[in-house]
Write an enzyme that holds these catalytic residues in place. Sequence first.
Site, short mmCIF file in Angstrom:
data_model
loop_
_atom_site.label_atom_id
_atom_site.label_comp_id
_atom_site.label_asym_id
_atom_site.label_seq_id
_atom_site.Cartn_x
_atom_site.Cartn_y
_atom_site.Cartn_z
CG ASP A 30 -0.17 -0.04 2.47
OD1 ASP A 30 0.81 -0.33 2.72
OD2 ASP A 30 -0.95 0.44 3.45
CB THR A 31 3.45 2.74 2.27
OG1 THR A 31 4.19 1.77 2.63
CG2 THR A 31 2.46 2.95 3.56
CE1 TYR A 87 -1.02 -7.82 -3.90
CE2 TYR A 87 1.00 -7.21 -2.83
CZ TYR A 87 0.06 -7.06 -3.78
OH TYR A 87 -0.10 -5.83 -4.44
CE1 TYR A 100 -1.34 -8.82 1.58
CE2 TYR A 100 -3.60 -9.81 2.12
CZ TYR A 100 -2.78 -8.84 1.56
OH TYR A 100 -3.49 -7.52 1.15
CD1 TRP A 101 2.04 -18.24 2.00
CD2 TRP A 101 1.22 -16.98 0.50
NE1 TRP A 101 1.24 -19.07 1.59
CE2 TRP A 101 0.74 -18.13 0.29
CE3 TRP A 101 1.11 -15.81 -0.44
CZ2 TRP A 101 -0.49 -18.50 -0.52
CZ3 TRP A 101 0.06 -16.15 -1.41
CH2 TRP A 101 -0.58 -17.35 -1.44
CE LYS A 224 -8.61 6.19 0.43
NZ LYS A 224 -7.65 6.78 1.53
N GLY A 256 -7.34 3.33 -3.71
CA GLY A 256 -7.08 4.10 -2.58
C GLY A 256 -5.68 4.68 -2.52
CG ASP A 257 -2.62 1.62 -2.03
OD1 ASP A 257 -3.13 2.06 -0.97
OD2 ASP A 257 -2.42 0.62 -2.39
#
Length: 297
Positions: A30-31, A87, A100-101, A224, A256-257
Amino acid sequence: MTRFVSIGEAMVEMAPLAKSGQFQMSFAGDTLNTAWYVRQLKPLWDVSYVTAVGQDQMSDQMVSFLQDTGIDTQYIQRLNNRTVGLYLIALKNGERHFSYWRGQAAARALAADPGTLDRSFSNADVLYFSGITLAILEGNGRARLLRSLARARAAGKLVAFDSNLRPRLWESDDHMRDWVTKAAETSDIVLPSHDDEAVHFGDAGPKATCERYAALGATTVVVKNGPGTIHYRHAGKSGVMQPAIVSDVVDTTAAGDSFNAGFLSQFVGGVSIDLAIHAASNVARRVIKGRGALVPL
């Protein structure tokens, strides 16, 4: 030159290819996604990523990928006996589902040393992090990160936060709500998504989400709301905006990111909040018409 520093976890992304049953490997998170889009939107800005990776071949590939896209990697820590998380995206009617891992992900230790954090933040103008950044941290990493961000904010840095609620990453919903609230109290700008906030904080609508985060001390809040009305509050004044409808959605990953990148790249540069939200919506609209997290603009 504005220096934008994004903090969090970069992962290996496996995204489905159209109608082939195969997957394409990339790097995302995300970031990282927000940093990548800021880099595209503001090529004259200095964009850095703060995380930790391993010393294995996949970690090397990730660092090289970031460098090739123009993202500064000097504050990425390299840790022994760790690697990067992975992921996989599954899509149904444009909506994504993730597997996810990340048990051995080095990013879980990115806040192990407060001195390293302080040095990473020292020359920043804007610091950006998320609820996922907090959720993955080991030990006292959450408290160390928020203390470092608070020191940076006191020194005049602008701190932006996306709550990005992911309850599976937290010990409990109560822990998630508590730390997200603490993070918002440390931030100047908060960029939540109403659907998640309604489920986990009980907000009756986007306006309630906006008012709750503003009450925690954020100067600017933009909520959002998918294709719905965006509520915002800035410098004590409230407003709403309706984004254009998108009919041909392919993949909502990083919607969203990318919105956050579009907003911050404009708003921090001095554009009015209305125009910054409009620009952010346009960026997100373009991104959800492509596949994967990182869609060329």
